[in-house]
Design an enzyme around this catalytic site. Structure first.
Site, PDB file in Angstrom:
ATOM      1  N   LEU A 233      56.053  52.722  22.111  1.00  0.00           N
ATOM      2  CA  LEU A 233      55.857  53.864  23.000  1.00  0.00           C
ATOM      3  C   LEU A 233      54.759  53.597  24.035  1.00  0.00           C
ATOM      4  O   LEU A 233      53.639  53.259  23.689  1.00  0.00           O
ATOM      5  CB  LEU A 233      55.459  55.071  22.143  1.00  0.00           C
ATOM      6  CG  LEU A 233      55.288  56.370  22.923  1.00  0.00           C
ATOM      7  CD1 LEU A 233      56.607  56.801  23.525  1.00  0.00           C
ATOM      8  CD2 LEU A 233      54.709  57.432  22.028  1.00  0.00           C
ATOM      9  N   ASP A 234      55.086  53.798  25.285  1.00  0.00           N
ATOM     10  CA  ASP A 234      54.116  53.678  26.380  1.00  0.00           C
ATOM     11  C   ASP A 234      53.459  52.310  26.447  1.00  0.00           C
ATOM     12  O   ASP A 234      52.379  52.160  27.004  1.00  0.00           O
ATOM     13  CB  ASP A 234      53.023  54.752  26.274  1.00  0.00           C
ATOM     14  CG  ASP A 234      53.578  56.142  26.527  1.00  0.00           C
ATOM     15  OD1 ASP A 234      54.703  56.232  27.047  1.00  0.00           O
ATOM     16  OD2 ASP A 234      52.893  57.116  26.208  1.00  0.00           O
TER      17      ASP A 234
END
Lengths: 289, 289, 289, 289
Positions: A233-234
Site C-alpha cells: 500500500l502506497d
C-alpha cells in the site's frame, strides 16, 4: 507532453539489459522500415551492466497497415537479438481508462474537466464508485457511472463486480481518491496499470489524521504523490510529486484544501504522462521521459 | 526578514492563553511608554480559548536606558494581568551563536559566508567539531574553531567538554550537519535553542542510505527540514522546509548534491528568522512571523 | 485563508499615515466594545512617516445589531483622531461578484467549481460575456449568464449595457480572461475593485503571440499575474503571481496549456484573498495579509 | 547533471536539419567504432523539416588515441552525408573558464566555492575584474586575479587588455555580475560562449532601480535568468531561470538579498549544464538536455 497526435505516429518502448549497439539496432530497424524518428529518449541506469530504457516516437505513413510487419522486424532485430522487451503503440489508440472514486470529488472533476478540454490523451470509459454521490456529476460529462457498494466484510463480492466491469475493457485504472484498498488478487487478475494519488508530507505522517498531525508539527510544505499501485500500500513506484507552501495561520481544513489542489495537479500530470507512454517502470522506481 | 537594525529598536514577544483585551493592553503599554510600534504580528490558534502569540517591533528613543522600566510595565500590565509570558529583546544585541559541525562543510560555509556578508543578524562566536578537518576554513573567517573529538563510548566526556565551551557563552546553537546525537541531559543543561538541519523526502526514508532508497523509489522531490532539537531525534518543531525537483537521470551522488543545496538554503533561512525572533514555539509546532 | 465564517465575525480594515498609538487605539476601542480580536495583521511601510495598514478580525456577539454603534466609535477614536481610513465588514456578507469572460473557459470554470465547493467566500451573481459560447456551462451552475456583444466601434454601447447589469449589483468584478479593454470612464463609474489575470514571463513579452516568442527565446518558466485593473492596462497593483517550469521539448500549445493551469491557480488565490479582505491597496502596490 | 567523469568518456553533439535516418547513422557509427552509448538525448523541433539536436555520451576504451579516427568517421557518415554539424568532446578535458566580475561577490563566491567542492566540471583559470576589491578573496582559492580598470571613455583600451588575457586561453567566460557591457567587436573576436546572469521579474522592470520599482508594483516573485551573451543586451538565449517568493513586508534591500540568492543558484546551474555540454543553442533559444 507535446501531445499533438497524428494517425501515423507510433511509439516504441524498449526495456532491458544495457549493451553496446542497442540504440543503433533500434534506429536502424526503424529507419529501414521508412519510419522517421520524431523524438527519442534513452536512459541507461549504469554504463556498465545497467538497465536500458528507450522511448521512441516515430512517423510511418500508413502505420496501421504496416505495424505488424514493423513489430516483427523489431522483435527479431532488437528483442530477440539483445534480449530486450519491446512494445509498440499507436498514438491514435488512446488508453481506455476507468476512474475509481469514493466521495471526494476534486481529483475526479479535474480529470473529467481536463479530459473534455482535450488535455488528457485518454478515453474515459467509465467511473466506478463505492458511493452513489457523484453519479450526476459524472453522467453530465456523458460518461457511464457504476455504483459498486463495498459492504463491510464483502470486499471480495465487490471486487468481483468491479472486475466484471473492468476486465478486458480498460487499459488503465485511475484511483482518484478511492478510499478502499484493492486486494493483491484483484491487482493480479486485472493486470493493467493502476495509478493512485495520495497526500505527502515532509516527513510522512502515517496513519490517521495526517493533516492534523502535520499541523501539530508545524509543517511548512503540503504535498502529493502519484504512484503505480502495488500490493504494498502506497509504496509503489512514484510517477510525480509536488508541494505547496503553507503557514501556521492556516487551519487543518485549509491545509486539506491546499492539499486537494496539489493532489489534482499531480494526478493530472501523472495520468497525462502515462497516457503518452512517458513513464517506464524500473523495478520500484520510474523513468519519466 | 527586514533586518535593518537600529540601536533603539526593541522586540516584545508574548505567548500565552488568548483572551479579550490582550492586544489593547500591549499596545497601550508601549504607547504610553512613548514607543512607536514599527511592526506587529499576532496570531491566535483559536478564537475561543486558543493560544496567543505576538511579536512586536518598536522604536523607543534611548531604549537601552529605558528598557528595564518598560519591562516592568509590561510585566505588570500584560504579564501578570493576563497570565502571559513576555520577553523583551534589543535588536542590536545579536544572539551569540555556536555552530557545531562534523565533516560536511556546505551548511557551515554557507552560514559563515552569509554572516560575513551581513545577511544573518547573529554573532558567530565559535565553531565546534568532532573532527579537525574544517579548522582552517573556519579560522580564515576569524572565528575560533574548537576540536572536541567524540570517542566511541566516551560521549559523556565529549559533552562535558562541549558544555564548558558553550554554557553561558551562547544564545543559540546551530547543528550544521553535526552527525552526533546530543543527549537529553546536554539539551536540558545547555538550555538554549538548538537548530538542526536534515534531509527530507516525500515520503520519509528512515534509517541508512536515504538518498539511495529515495532513488530506488523514483522520488521526484528532494527536500530539507530545519527544526528545533528536542529529545526526540528529528522530531522537533519545524522552522522551515523546502524541496528541489530531481529526475531519474540523476545519480545518487547528484541527488545528494541537490540535497546539500536545499539544506544550506533552508538552514540559512531558519537561522535568519530565529535571529530576528520571528519563530515562536507552539508546543511541537512553530508560529513563524 | 482560514475562512471559517461566523455570523458574529467582523473585519476592520484601517489605512493611513503611521503614527504612535494607532494600534493601541484600535484594539482599545474594540476591546471596550466587547469585541474579542481573533486575528490582527499590521504593517507599516516605514517606522518614520510610513503608511500604516491593519486588518483585524474580531468576534462580537450580536454584531449585526451593534455594528453601527461600533463603527461610530471607531470613526471617532481612530478615524477622526488619527486621520485614518476605517472600513468595517461583516464576514457573513459575501461580496457580490460578477465574472466577465470571453471564450477561454479555464479560469471561469475553475472559479465556478471552487465556488460551488465552498472554497471561495464570494457570491457569484452573474457572468457577462461578449460571446455566447459559455452560456450553457454557466447556467448549469445555476448562475445567470448575460451575453453582451462588443461590436467593432461600438464599445461605448456595450459598456453602457454592462454598466446597467453591474452598477449597484456587485462589489467585485473578476475578469476571467475577458479579452476587451474596459475604458477609464467605465472603471470610474463602476467604482468597485476589478481583478484581472494575465500570463507573465521572465522577461515579459509584450504584444502579440507571447507564448510563441517566449518559446523562441528558450524561456524556462511560464507564469501568471493577478492584479487590480487600473487605467494603465496590465499595470495595476499585483495581488498574486506564480510560475511553472517548462522545457524546450514543449510545443507552444503545451506552453499555453501550462500557462492556463497557472492562470487559474493564481486567479483563484487572488479572488479568495480579496474575498477575505486580505488585500489592501498601497498606491500601485498591495499589502497581502 | 550526472557528472561522474571518466577518462574514456566522450560526448558527441550534433545539430542541423532533421531527416530520416540520422539517429541510426550516429548510433551505427559509434557502435561500429566499439563505443558504448552511455546516454543519448535527442530533440527535433518539428517532425517535418525541423531542426535536430542530439547529445550522446559514450564510452570508448583508449578514447584519447582513437578520437581522431572516430571524428573522421562521424564527419563522413553523419556530418557530410546529412549536412549536420558534429562536435566531439572528451569529458576529462574541462572547459577553461574565466569569470568576470565587478564588485558584487555573491555569484563569484558561489562559483569558486562549488568549483572547489568539485561540483562544477570546469577549470577556473582566471578572474578578471574592473575593480580591485575582490582580489584577496579570489587568490585565496589559488586562482589568478587580474584587475583591468575600465576608465570612462576608455572601454576599447580595457577590452584590448581583457582580450590579451582571454584570447586562446579560455573556452568559456562567465559574467558573474560584471557591470560593463561588452562590445560586439569583443564578442566576435573572442568567439567563445559567454554566460551572463541578471535579475528577472514578472513583469520586467527595465532600466534603473528594478527592485525599487518591483516593490512599488507589489511584485510577489523575484527571479533570475542565466543566458548566453549576444550583441542584444540581456536578450540572448536563456539557459536557466528561477524565482523566489517575496512579500510586501520585505524592504527593497531584502528583495535584493533574495534576488542575489536566486542569481547564484541559477548561474551555478547554467554553468554546470554548459560545462557538461547539455545546453545546445537553437537560434535565440536553447535545448537543455
Amino acid at each position: 507532453m507535446r501531445g499533438d497526435e497524428d494517425t501515423d505516429v507510433g511509439r516504441l518502448i524498449i526495456k532491458g539489459p544495457d549493451q553496446p549497439g542497442v540504440v543503433a539496432a533500434v534506429s536502424g530497424a526503424l529507419s529501414r522500415a521508412g519510419a522517421n524518428i520524431v523524438s527519442l529518449d534513452q536512459f541507461s541506469s549504469d554504463p556498465e551492466g545497467g538497465r536500458f530504457f528507450q522511448r521512441t516516437e516515430f512517423h510511418l505513413p500508413n502505420l496501421q497497415v504496416r505495424r505488424a510487419e514493423l513489430e516483427d522486424v523489431i522483435a527479431e532485430e532488437v528483442g530477440a537479438k539483445f534480449g530486450l522487451h519491446c512494445t509498440m503503440l499507436e498514438v491514435k489508440r488512446r488508453k481506455r481508462t476507468a476512474i475509481m472514486v469514493s466521495k471526494l470529488d476534486h481529483c475526479l472533476m479535474d480529470l473529467l474537466w481536463r479530459h473534455r478540454r482535450g488535455e488528457l490523451a485518454i478515453d474515459v470509459t467509465m467511473v466506478i464508485s463505492n458511493h452513489p454521490d457523484l453519479s450526476e456529476e459524472v453522467r453530465r460529462f456523458g460518461i457511464p457511472f457504476f455504483h459498486v457498494p463495498v459492504a463491510k466484510g464483502a470486499k471480495p463480492e465487490a471486487e468481483r463486480e468491479q472486475m466484471k466491469l473492468l476486465k478486458g475493457n480498460v487499459d488503465l485504472v485511475v484511483l482518484a481518491r478511492y478510499m478502499q484498498i484493492l486486494s493483491g488478487d484483484f491487482l493480479e487478475e486485472l493486470a493493467v496499470p493502476i495509478i493512485n494519488i495520495h497526500h505527502s508530507f515532509l516527513p510522512a505522517f502515517m496513519g490517521a489524521s495526517p493533516y492534523q498531525r502535520a499541523k501539530e508539527r508545524g509543517v511548512k510544505l503540503i504535498g502529493a504523490t502519484a504512484h503505480y499501485v502495488t500490493e504494498d500500500l502506497d509504496e509503489g513506484p512514484i510517477i510525480e510529486q509536488d508541494v505547496i507552501r503553507v503557514s501556521h495561520a492556516m487551519s487543518t481544513k485549509a491545509l486539506q484544501r491546499f492539499g486537494a489542489d496539489v493532489e489534482r495537479q499531480v494526478l493530472a500530470r501523472a495520468v497525462g504522462w502515462h497516457a503518452e507512454d512517458r513513464v517506464l517502470r524500473d523495478g520500484n522506481s520510474t523513468v519519466v521521459f
